[in-house]
Design a protein around this motif. Structure first.
Motif, PDB file in Angstrom:
ATOM      1  N   ILE A 110       0.818  -1.211   0.000  1.00  0.00           N
ATOM      2  CA  ILE A 110       0.000   0.000   0.000  1.00  0.00           C
ATOM      3  C   ILE A 110       0.854   1.264   0.000  1.00  0.00           C
ATOM      4  CG2 ILE A 110      -0.230   0.138   2.510  1.00  0.00           C
ATOM      5  CD1 ILE A 110      -3.193   0.865   2.057  1.00  0.00           C
ATOM      6  N   ARG A 111       2.055   1.210   0.634  1.00  0.00           N
ATOM      7  CA  ARG A 111       2.933   2.390   0.669  1.00  0.00           C
ATOM      8  C   ARG A 111       3.558   2.651  -0.702  1.00  0.00           C
ATOM      9  NH1 ARG A 111       3.436   4.246   5.771  1.00  0.00           N
ATOM     10  NH2 ARG A 111       2.782   2.816   7.427  1.00  0.00           N
ATOM     11  N   ASP A 112       3.827   1.574  -1.455  1.00  0.00           N
ATOM     12  CA  ASP A 112       4.331   1.760  -2.820  1.00  0.00           C
ATOM     13  C   ASP A 112       3.291   2.485  -3.676  1.00  0.00           C
ATOM     14  OD1 ASP A 112       6.692   0.375  -2.220  1.00  0.00           O
ATOM     15  OD2 ASP A 112       5.732  -1.552  -2.657  1.00  0.00           O
ATOM     16  N   VAL A 113       2.040   2.083  -3.513  1.00  0.00           N
ATOM     17  CA  VAL A 113       0.962   2.732  -4.263  1.00  0.00           C
ATOM     18  C   VAL A 113       0.854   4.206  -3.873  1.00  0.00           C
ATOM     19  CG1 VAL A 113      -1.530   2.766  -4.684  1.00  0.00           C
ATOM     20  CG2 VAL A 113      -0.320   0.584  -4.521  1.00  0.00           C
ATOM     21  N   ALA A 114       0.941   4.466  -2.567  1.00  0.00           N
ATOM     22  CA  ALA A 114       0.842   5.845  -2.080  1.00  0.00           C
ATOM     23  C   ALA A 114       1.961   6.710  -2.648  1.00  0.00           C
ATOM     24  CB  ALA A 114       0.870   5.848  -0.554  1.00  0.00           C
ATOM     25  N   LYS A 115       3.170   6.162  -2.677  1.00  0.00           N
ATOM     26  CA  LYS A 115       4.316   6.918  -3.193  1.00  0.00           C
ATOM     27  C   LYS A 115       4.137   7.244  -4.667  1.00  0.00           C
ATOM     28  CE  LYS A 115       9.374   6.727  -3.555  1.00  0.00           C
ATOM     29  NZ  LYS A 115      10.571   5.901  -3.272  1.00  0.00           N
ATOM     30  N   MET A 116       3.714   6.263  -5.483  1.00  0.00           N
ATOM     31  CA  MET A 116       3.533   6.507  -6.912  1.00  0.00           C
ATOM     32  C   MET A 116       2.411   7.502  -7.172  1.00  0.00           C
ATOM     33  SD  MET A 116       2.784   3.817 -10.025  1.00  0.00           S
ATOM     34  CE  MET A 116       4.504   3.381 -10.263  1.00  0.00           C
ATOM     35  N   ALA A 117       1.333   7.428  -6.378  1.00  0.00           N
ATOM     36  CA  ALA A 117       0.189   8.311  -6.595  1.00  0.00           C
ATOM     37  C   ALA A 117       0.373   9.679  -5.968  1.00  0.00           C
ATOM     38  CB  ALA A 117      -1.081   7.661  -6.052  1.00  0.00           C
ATOM     39  N   GLY A 118       1.413   9.812  -5.102  1.00  0.00           N
ATOM     40  CA  GLY A 118       1.640  11.099  -4.445  1.00  0.00           C
ATOM     41  C   GLY A 118       0.623  11.413  -3.384  1.00  0.00           C
ATOM     42  N   VAL A 119       0.179  10.373  -2.663  1.00  0.00           N
ATOM     43  CA  VAL A 119      -0.804  10.563  -1.594  1.00  0.00           C
ATOM     44  C   VAL A 119      -0.335   9.798  -0.358  1.00  0.00           C
ATOM     45  CG1 VAL A 119      -2.725  10.842  -3.212  1.00  0.00           C
ATOM     46  CG2 VAL A 119      -2.165   8.563  -2.335  1.00  0.00           C
ATOM     47  N   SER A 120      -1.059   9.928   0.729  1.00  0.00           N
ATOM     48  CA  SER A 120      -0.744   9.160   1.932  1.00  0.00           C
ATOM     49  C   SER A 120      -1.280   7.746   1.818  1.00  0.00           C
ATOM     50  CB  SER A 120      -1.346   9.840   3.167  1.00  0.00           C
ATOM     51  OG  SER A 120      -2.766   9.755   3.107  1.00  0.00           O
ATOM     52  N   HIS A 121      -0.724   6.854   2.634  1.00  0.00           N
ATOM     53  CA  HIS A 121      -1.232   5.480   2.585  1.00  0.00           C
ATOM     54  C   HIS A 121      -2.654   5.410   3.139  1.00  0.00           C
ATOM     55  CE1 HIS A 121       0.330   5.508   6.783  1.00  0.00           C
ATOM     56  NE2 HIS A 121      -0.615   4.615   6.999  1.00  0.00           N
ATOM     57  N   GLN A 122      -3.053   6.371   4.013  1.00  0.00           N
ATOM     58  CA  GLN A 122      -4.432   6.409   4.491  1.00  0.00           C
ATOM     59  C   GLN A 122      -5.400   6.706   3.341  1.00  0.00           C
ATOM     60  OE1 GLN A 122      -1.885   8.022   5.870  1.00  0.00           O
ATOM     61  NE2 GLN A 122      -1.932   7.903   8.132  1.00  0.00           N
ATOM     62  N   THR A 123      -4.949   7.549   2.405  1.00  0.00           N
ATOM     63  CA  THR A 123      -5.796   7.855   1.252  1.00  0.00           C
ATOM     64  C   THR A 123      -5.976   6.622   0.378  1.00  0.00           C
ATOM     65  OG1 THR A 123      -5.101  10.170   1.244  1.00  0.00           O
ATOM     66  CG2 THR A 123      -6.024   9.306  -0.804  1.00  0.00           C
ATOM     67  N   VAL A 124      -4.888   5.862   0.190  1.00  0.00           N
ATOM     68  CA  VAL A 124      -4.997   4.624  -0.582  1.00  0.00           C
ATOM     69  C   VAL A 124      -5.995   3.680   0.081  1.00  0.00           C
ATOM     70  CG1 VAL A 124      -3.758   2.604  -1.452  1.00  0.00           C
ATOM     71  CG2 VAL A 124      -2.653   4.841  -1.469  1.00  0.00           C
ATOM     72  N   SER A 125      -5.941   3.588   1.410  1.00  0.00           N
ATOM     73  CA  SER A 125      -6.864   2.721   2.136  1.00  0.00           C
ATOM     74  C   SER A 125      -8.309   3.165   1.923  1.00  0.00           C
ATOM     75  CB  SER A 125      -6.518   2.735   3.622  1.00  0.00           C
ATOM     76  OG  SER A 125      -7.417   1.932   4.357  1.00  0.00           O
ATOM     77  N   ARG A 126      -8.531   4.489   1.902  1.00  0.00           N
ATOM     78  CA  ARG A 126      -9.889   4.988   1.680  1.00  0.00           C
ATOM     79  C   ARG A 126     -10.398   4.622   0.284  1.00  0.00           C
ATOM     80  NH1 ARG A 126      -7.590   9.801   4.113  1.00  0.00           N
ATOM     81  NH2 ARG A 126      -8.189   9.917   6.310  1.00  0.00           N
ATOM     82  N   VAL A 127      -9.519   4.682  -0.705  1.00  0.00           N
ATOM     83  CA  VAL A 127      -9.911   4.302  -2.064  1.00  0.00           C
ATOM     84  C   VAL A 127     -10.286   2.822  -2.111  1.00  0.00           C
ATOM     85  CG1 VAL A 127      -9.110   4.012  -4.442  1.00  0.00           C
ATOM     86  CG2 VAL A 127      -8.546   6.100  -3.179  1.00  0.00           C
ATOM     87  N   ILE A 128      -9.459   1.990  -1.477  1.00  0.00           N
ATOM     88  CA  ILE A 128      -9.703   0.541  -1.476  1.00  0.00           C
ATOM     89  C   ILE A 128     -11.054   0.223  -0.848  1.00  0.00           C
ATOM     90  CG2 ILE A 128      -8.942  -1.656  -0.480  1.00  0.00           C
ATOM     91  CD1 ILE A 128      -6.062  -0.599  -0.751  1.00  0.00           C
ATOM     92  N   ASN A 129     -11.408   0.962   0.208  1.00  0.00           N
ATOM     93  CA  ASN A 129     -12.625   0.656   0.951  1.00  0.00           C
ATOM     94  C   ASN A 129     -13.825   1.471   0.505  1.00  0.00           C
ATOM     95  OD1 ASN A 129     -11.454  -1.317   2.759  1.00  0.00           O
ATOM     96  ND2 ASN A 129     -10.348   0.385   3.688  1.00  0.00           N
ATOM     97  N   GLY A 130     -13.682   2.162  -0.636  1.00  0.00           N
ATOM     98  CA  GLY A 130     -14.824   2.856  -1.219  1.00  0.00           C
ATOM     99  C   GLY A 130     -15.296   4.055  -0.427  1.00  0.00           C
ATOM    100  N   HIS A 131     -14.395   4.761   0.230  1.00  0.00           N
ATOM    101  CA  HIS A 131     -14.780   5.929   1.021  1.00  0.00           C
ATOM    102  C   HIS A 131     -15.334   7.012   0.101  1.00  0.00           C
ATOM    103  CE1 HIS A 131     -14.648   9.054   4.086  1.00  0.00           C
ATOM    104  NE2 HIS A 131     -14.411   8.108   4.973  1.00  0.00           N
ATOM    105  N   PRO A 132     -16.481   7.611   0.442  1.00  0.00           N
ATOM    106  CA  PRO A 132     -17.115   8.565  -0.481  1.00  0.00           C
ATOM    107  C   PRO A 132     -16.448   9.937  -0.542  1.00  0.00           C
ATOM    108  CG  PRO A 132     -18.421   8.340   1.520  1.00  0.00           C
ATOM    109  CD  PRO A 132     -17.322   7.342   1.621  1.00  0.00           C
ATOM    110  N   SER A 133     -15.775  10.362   0.540  1.00  0.00           N
ATOM    111  CA  SER A 133     -15.258  11.731   0.598  1.00  0.00           C
ATOM    112  C   SER A 133     -13.861  11.833  -0.011  1.00  0.00           C
ATOM    113  CB  SER A 133     -15.237  12.227   2.051  1.00  0.00           C
ATOM    114  OG  SER A 133     -14.410  11.393   2.833  1.00  0.00           O
ATOM    115  N   LEU A 134     -13.756  11.531  -1.302  1.00  0.00           N
ATOM    116  CA  LEU A 134     -12.492  11.649  -2.026  1.00  0.00           C
ATOM    117  C   LEU A 134     -12.748  12.345  -3.353  1.00  0.00           C
ATOM    118  CD1 LEU A 134     -10.883   8.126  -1.480  1.00  0.00           C
ATOM    119  CD2 LEU A 134      -9.919  10.278  -0.684  1.00  0.00           C
TER     120      LEU A 134
END
Length: 349
Positions: A24-48
């Motif tokens: 998940i940290r590799d994904v965060a680094k490539m996307a330029g976001v925090s790993h918490q943001t990646v987790s929100r995307v994975i879990n379908g969080h609406p506030s993104l």
């Protein structure tokens, strides 16, 4: 003078360095976001923001990152697993429905865990049910079209969302079905329309809901025309049983038409006709039920009632996901069968 030199020892081949899977940290680094943001995307969080979500999804695809399902379930309290309880997956109908359920579940992002009943007694039923519940399935689909299993299910207190696949005309909150009575009436009406009045029915085995409902449809349509059943004999869904019944049925005073409760028994009936020197459809008309893939290649091609098992499986998953608050397209609870007319039926001589 020749000097014998010792061979230079070869170094042992070194194993190739192991390639680490992306996390998940590799994904965060490539996307330029925090790993918490990646987790929100994975879990379908609406506030993104959509742009942020897309960058994360693009990075996941580029790194071939697949979220760990077990870890995800800890965060979301959702296993994304559907349990399927089946009595016998070897028959065409249950096997086709189960395959359709797996396909529809996968399209919705769910896995299927299947438990097959070893017998129809209550202990085996409870054991299979408890195994699925222990695997943290979110809901259940019951592919058990025997009257015994449906009675057991009513007596057990199952708290999970559930869909039962059966063919009883009795309405309930969980049941989906193909309209077996309507299908049997279609088959019988086709033979009556052709002019047949001496019509036999080779039924399925006792205890199966489909058997009971197809017999009911057969009798109902005959009664509407003021015609008595020539004979009703029960088989066991196999070609062998169709052949055995046909040997007796066509021995003397044979009917002019037979409605078989499935295509496999119809195949055995065709064999029995040939053994008795009877021709289909010149001497005996024959209608099956299911429209298995081979039915169009019987000799002659079989007139039969088609059940849309793919649609039935899709509706099972849709109704279960609706109970899990997953947005899905609504669908009726009953699938209407269709008569497929081929060369095994004709007017009586």
């Amino acid at each position: 003078m020749t000097v014998n030199s010792e061979p230079t020892p070869q170094s042992a081949p070194q194993p190739a360095p192991r390639v680490r899977s992306a996390n998940i940290r590799d994904v965060a680094k490539m996307a330029g976001v925090s790993h918490q943001t990646v987790s929100r995307v994975i879990n379908g969080h609406p506030s993104l923001r959509e742009g942020t979500r897309q960058r994360v999804l693009d990075a996941m695809e580029a790194l071939q990152f697949r979220p760990n399902r077990a870890a995800r379930s800890l965060v979301t309290s959702r296993s994304h697993m559907i349990g399927v309880l089946v009595t016998d997956g070897t028959y065409f109908g249950p096997a086709s429905t189960r395959a359709a359920i797996e396909s529809a579940a996968a399209a919705a992002g769910y896995l299927v865990d299947t438990a097959t009943l070893t017998s129809l007694d209550e202990a085996a039923f409870k054991e299979a049910l408890e195994r699925l519940i222990d695997h943290a399935v979110e809901g259940l689909i019951i592919l058990a079209p025997q009257e015994t299993t449906l009675r057991q299910l009513r007596h057990l207190s199952v708290q999970l969302p559930m869909v039962t696949v059966h063919s009883t005309s009795a309405a309930d909150d969980h049941g989906l079905s193909v309209d077996q009575v309507a299908g049997a009436r279609l088959a019988t009406r086709h033979l009556l329309d052709l002019g047949h009045r001496n019509i036999a029915h080779v039924a399925g085995p006792d205890g199966w809901v489909e058997s009971k409902e197809r017999v009911r449809g057969f009798r109902t349509e005959l009664a509407a025309w003021g015609v008595d059943a020539f004979r009703i004999a029960a088989g066991d869904w196999t070609s062998d049983s169709g052949f055995r019944i046909g040997e007796e049925l066509f021995a003397a005073n044979a009917p002019t038409a037979v409605f078989s409760a499935n295509d496999q028994m119809a195949l055995g009936l065709m064999h029995a006709c040939r053994e008795r020197g009877l021709r289909i459809p010149e001497d005996v008309s024959l209608v099956g039920f299911d429209d298995i893939p081979d039915a169009a290649h019987f000799a002659p091609p079989l007139t039969t009632v088609r059940q849309d098992f793919t649609e039935l499986g899709r509706r099972c998953v849709a109704h279960l996901l609706a109970q899990l608050d997953v947005p899905v397209r609504d669908a009726p609870r009953t699938v209407v069968p269709e008569l497929i007319v081929r060369q095994s039926t004709a007017a009586p001589r």
